[in-house]
Design an enzyme around this catalytic site. Structure first.
Site, PDB file in Angstrom:
ATOM      1  CG  ASP A  73      -5.201  -0.048  -1.455  1.00  0.00           C
ATOM      2  OD1 ASP A  73      -4.224   0.341  -2.135  1.00  0.00           O
ATOM      3  OD2 ASP A  73      -5.473   0.466  -0.359  1.00  0.00           O
ATOM      4  CG  ASP A  85      -2.075   1.032   1.053  1.00  0.00           C
ATOM      5  OD1 ASP A  85      -2.456   1.325  -0.101  1.00  0.00           O
ATOM      6  OD2 ASP A  85      -2.585   1.522   2.064  1.00  0.00           O
ATOM      7  N   GLY A  86       0.350   2.293  -0.584  1.00  0.00           N
ATOM      8  CA  GLY A  86       0.999   3.594  -0.572  1.00  0.00           C
ATOM      9  C   GLY A  86       0.021   4.618  -0.032  1.00  0.00           C
ATOM     10  CD  GLU A 108      -1.327   2.433  -3.510  1.00  0.00           C
ATOM     11  OE1 GLU A 108      -0.915   1.268  -3.349  1.00  0.00           O
ATOM     12  OE2 GLU A 108      -2.284   2.903  -2.861  1.00  0.00           O
ATOM     13  CG  ASP A 165      -3.662   2.920   5.152  1.00  0.00           C
ATOM     14  OD1 ASP A 165      -3.398   3.670   4.194  1.00  0.00           O
ATOM     15  OD2 ASP A 165      -4.282   3.302   6.165  1.00  0.00           O
ATOM     16  CG  HIS A 204      -8.914   2.932   3.496  1.00  0.00           C
ATOM     17  ND1 HIS A 204      -7.918   3.104   4.429  1.00  0.00           N
ATOM     18  CD2 HIS A 204      -8.466   3.516   2.359  1.00  0.00           C
ATOM     19  CE1 HIS A 204      -6.924   3.789   3.886  1.00  0.00           C
ATOM     20  NE2 HIS A 204      -7.228   4.045   2.632  1.00  0.00           N
TER      21      HIS A 204
END
Length: 148
Positions: free
Chosen positions: A69, A9-10, A47, A134, A124
């Protein structure tokens, strides 16, 4: 060939702004977490960097399930967009420049070293590893903000 699960994740505070990336690597019941970031970046760069750093951490060719994501990362690879941009000298179908060619170049080269499948998950939304990535990314960019 080893089977690795790679969750990435970024995150970015502002876009552009301070950003972070987080990675959880899982192999044979063991996990390793990685994180980093940049003072002035974008969410999409973070990302891409997460995926790059996760794959770079592998010491030999592996079968990798990369979970992200980011539709940007997932679609860029699975729909062949990034390969097409590279073949067209980093131009998109509309002839406009593709963004982040430096990172796409690295990611495409790394993917060729491994047997990679990409799974997109909604961000999320309670996916435990995505939430952890995250958290790693956000914690890193918050440290950067403290030092600005």
């Amino acid at each position: 060939m080893k089977y690795i699960e790679l969750f990435t994740d970024g995150a970015c505070s502002g876009n552009p702004g301070p950003g972070g990336w987080g990675v959880v690597l899982r192999y044979n019941g063991h996990e390793k977490e990685l994180s980093g970031g940049e003072k002035d970046t974008t969410n999409n760069r973070m990302e891409l960097t997460a995926a790059i750093m996760g794959l770079t951490a592998l010491k030999e060719p592996c079968k990798v399930r990369l979970v992200t994501d980011s539709k940007y990362v997932a679609d860029g690879i699975t729909r062949g967009w990034a390969e097409s941009w590279r073949k067209n000298n980093w131009r998109k179908a509309d002839k406009k420049p593709a963004l982040n060619p430096d990172l796409w170049e690295k990611l495409l080269d790394l993917i060729k070293e491994h047997d990679v499948t990409i799974d997109w998950v909604k961000g999320h939304a309670g996916h435990p590893e995505n939430e952890r990535c995250d958290q790693l990314a956000v914690n890193f960019y918050k440290k950067l903000q403290e030092n600005l």
